[in-house]
Enzyme design. Structure first.
Site, PDB file in Angstrom:
ATOM      1  CE  LYS A   1     -13.629  -3.818   1.601  1.00 28.32           C
ATOM      2  NZ  LYS A   1     -13.102  -3.503   2.922  1.00 28.32           N
TER       3      LYS A   1
ATOM      4  CE  LYS B   1      -4.378  -1.599   1.897  1.00 28.62           C
ATOM      5  NZ  LYS B   1      -5.398  -1.400   2.915  1.00 28.62           N
TER       6      LYS B   1
ATOM      7  CE  LYS C   1      -6.748  -8.468  -0.977  1.00 32.96           C
ATOM      8  NZ  LYS C   1      -6.632  -7.815   0.321  1.00 32.96           N
TER       9      LYS C   1
HETATM   10  P1  TYM Z   1     -10.409  -5.982   5.044  1.00 34.66           P
HETATM   11  O1  TYM Z   1     -11.473  -4.986   5.271  1.00 34.66           O
HETATM   12  O2  TYM Z   1      -9.375  -5.707   3.998  1.00 34.66           O
HETATM   13  O3  TYM Z   1     -11.045  -7.391   4.707  1.00 34.66           O
HETATM   14  C1  TYM Z   1     -12.033  -7.945   5.558  1.00 34.66           C
HETATM   15  C2  TYM Z   1     -11.911  -9.447   5.599  1.00 34.66           C
HETATM   16  O4  TYM Z   1     -12.083  -9.995   4.299  1.00 34.66           O
HETATM   17  C3  TYM Z   1     -10.991 -10.864   3.994  1.00 34.66           C
HETATM   18  N1  TYM Z   1     -10.743 -10.787   2.555  1.00 34.66           N
HETATM   19  C4  TYM Z   1     -10.713 -11.847   1.743  1.00 34.66           C
HETATM   20  N2  TYM Z   1     -10.890 -13.162   1.994  1.00 34.66           N
HETATM   21  C5  TYM Z   1     -10.808 -14.000   0.922  1.00 34.66           C
HETATM   22  N3  TYM Z   1     -10.562 -13.570  -0.338  1.00 34.66           N
HETATM   23  C6  TYM Z   1     -10.373 -12.268  -0.623  1.00 34.66           C
HETATM   24  N4  TYM Z   1     -10.158 -11.853  -1.868  1.00 34.66           N
HETATM   25  C7  TYM Z   1     -10.454 -11.337   0.454  1.00 34.66           C
HETATM   26  N5  TYM Z   1     -10.351  -9.973   0.532  1.00 34.66           N
HETATM   27  C8  TYM Z   1     -10.519  -9.659   1.823  1.00 34.66           C
HETATM   28  C9  TYM Z   1      -9.829 -10.315   4.798  1.00 34.66           C
HETATM   29  O5  TYM Z   1      -8.831 -11.275   4.991  1.00 34.66           O
HETATM   30  C10 TYM Z   1     -10.523  -9.926   6.074  1.00 34.66           C
HETATM   31  O6  TYM Z   1     -10.688 -11.051   6.914  1.00 34.66           O
HETATM   32  N6  TYM Z   1      -7.286  -5.180   8.860  1.00 34.66           N
HETATM   33  C11 TYM Z   1      -8.507  -5.852   8.473  1.00 34.66           C
HETATM   34  C12 TYM Z   1      -9.679  -5.431   9.326  1.00 34.66           C
HETATM   35  C13 TYM Z   1      -9.425  -5.630  10.778  1.00 34.66           C
HETATM   36  C14 TYM Z   1      -9.448  -6.855  11.484  1.00 34.66           C
HETATM   37  C15 TYM Z   1      -9.153  -6.516  12.846  1.00 34.66           C
HETATM   38  C16 TYM Z   1      -9.714  -8.170  11.117  1.00 34.66           C
HETATM   39  C17 TYM Z   1      -9.127  -4.651  11.652  1.00 34.66           C
HETATM   40  N7  TYM Z   1      -8.960  -5.169  12.902  1.00 34.66           N
HETATM   41  C18 TYM Z   1      -9.083  -7.489  13.814  1.00 34.66           C
HETATM   42  C19 TYM Z   1      -9.647  -9.151  12.111  1.00 34.66           C
HETATM   43  C20 TYM Z   1      -9.334  -8.803  13.446  1.00 34.66           C
HETATM   44  C21 TYM Z   1      -8.801  -5.510   7.037  1.00 34.66           C
HETATM   45  O7  TYM Z   1      -8.359  -4.540   6.532  1.00 34.66           O
HETATM   46  O8  TYM Z   1      -9.678  -6.339   6.424  1.00 34.66           O
END
Ligand code: TYM
Length: 327
Positions: A196, A111, A193
């Protein structure tokens, strides 16, 4: 009862990857675990957000959680920024984490390359995530593959602090990565991957896409010239990704899916994948439309704020005490 927690950033529309990687796991586990699910709005602001759009994205994500089957009576659902202790505890953890560990994080490296003027928050982001997790002494963190490294950092932080203060300050959590659906790939570039922030929107299925859009996106998904519905990431990444999606949404194994389509061409297979995605998402969309303007949403967040603030305050006081922030 074992405890689990996960969060999603309200940074734009929620993807099929988010749904399979995180939300669906939580729905499947909510009867057997004490579950915490939140909206990671403070993580979202590590990159620029439009202050007019962000509240809508937060509300939409909450409605998506509920519409996907997250039961507010069984789960504690909250907004990260409503709980002031997450950032406070994050600061303490920051001061106990070497800089080098953060600069090595893959997501930070990716990023930060995209914007030379990246915020300091983009670097410290995994520590806020550690705070989110460690406050609640959770056993497991259901996420997709891309967040595994952050959960491993969280473990390292917990182990280091427990050792430093010679006390079980934090429970050491484990990542829980969905079998099969851990990494749903971009339909146009199945080596990347599904995300968004993808440049080519045709490669990303959003939970609120119309049936027509979903069918078009799956219909034009990149495949190969092998011509067999076979799970082979190396040589057939596009088909393998569609097999994964179909397998997760139908609860069939990869082998069962291969068998089902052993005599089918890609056109027929893609149509079947589109059928199950449309079926799954149309149910969610119907409920979403009923919920998105309901006044229940505020009440759910209010309850979540109350419950989690009490838990987090105890952890905060504990940390203040062991670190020596008192007279
Ligand atoms: P974020 O918002 O990027 O994604 C949310 C969740 O979706 C999963 N994910 C995917 N799983 C499978 N295939 C994909 N293409 C895919 N894209 C996204 C991510 O692995 C995630 O589980 N930092 C985290 C948010 C967060 C969090 C936490 C998660 C903040 N604090 C504490 C768990 C525990 C994030 O940016 O996820």
């Amino acid at each position: 009862m074992k405890r689990i927690l996960t969060g999603i950033q309200p940074s734009g529309s929620i993807t099929l990857g988010n749904y399979i990687g995180a939300i669906k796991q939580m729905v499947n586990m909510q009867n057997d675990y004490e579950t915490y699910i939140f909206i990671a709005d403070m993580h979202a602001i590590t990159v620029p957000q439009d202050p007019k759009e962000l509240p809508n994205n937060i509300k939409n994500l909450l409605a998506i959680y509920l519409a996907s089957g997250i039961d507010y009576k069984k789960n504690t659902i909250f907004l990260q920024s409503d709980n002031i202790y997450h950032a406070n505890i994050s600061w303490m953890l920051e001061c106990l984490t070497p800089y080098g560990e953060l600069s090595r994080m893959t997501q930070f490296k990716d990023k930060s390359k995209k914007n030379a003027n990246f915020s300091a928050g983009l670097l410290t982001y995994p520590i806020l995530m550690a705070s989110d997790i460690l406050i609640y002494d959770v056993d497991y963190v259901p996420t997709g593959q891309d967040q595994k490294q952050h959960v491993e950092l969280t473990r390292d932080i917990a182990i280091r602090i427990n050792k430093k203060y010679n006390e079980d300050v934090f429970k050491v959590p484990e990542p829980l990565i969905t079998k099969g659906g851990a990494k749903i790939m971009d339909l146009q570039d199945p080596t990347k991957k599904m995300s968004k922030s993808s440049e080519n929107q045709k490669g990303v299925i959003y939970l609120l896409d119309t049936e027509d859009t979903i069918r078009k996106k799956i219909g034009s998904a990149v495949t190969d010239s092998v011509g067999k519905v076979k799970y082979d990431i190396e040589n057939q990444p596009g088909i393998s990704n569609l097999i994964t999606i179909y397998s997760v949404l139908t609860n069939k194994s990869i082998e069962e899916v291969e068998k089902e389509f052993e005599n089918s061409n890609y056109g027929i297979f893609k149509k079947s994948v589109a059928d199950v995605v449309v079926e799954e998402l149309s149910k969610i969309q119907e409920k979403y439309n009923e919920l998105v303007n309901s006044n229940k949403l505020e009440e759910i967040l209010k309850n979540g704020k109350e419950k989690t603030t009490e838990i987090a305050k105890n952890k905060y006081e504990k940390l203040k005490s062991i670190i020596g922030l008192h007279i």
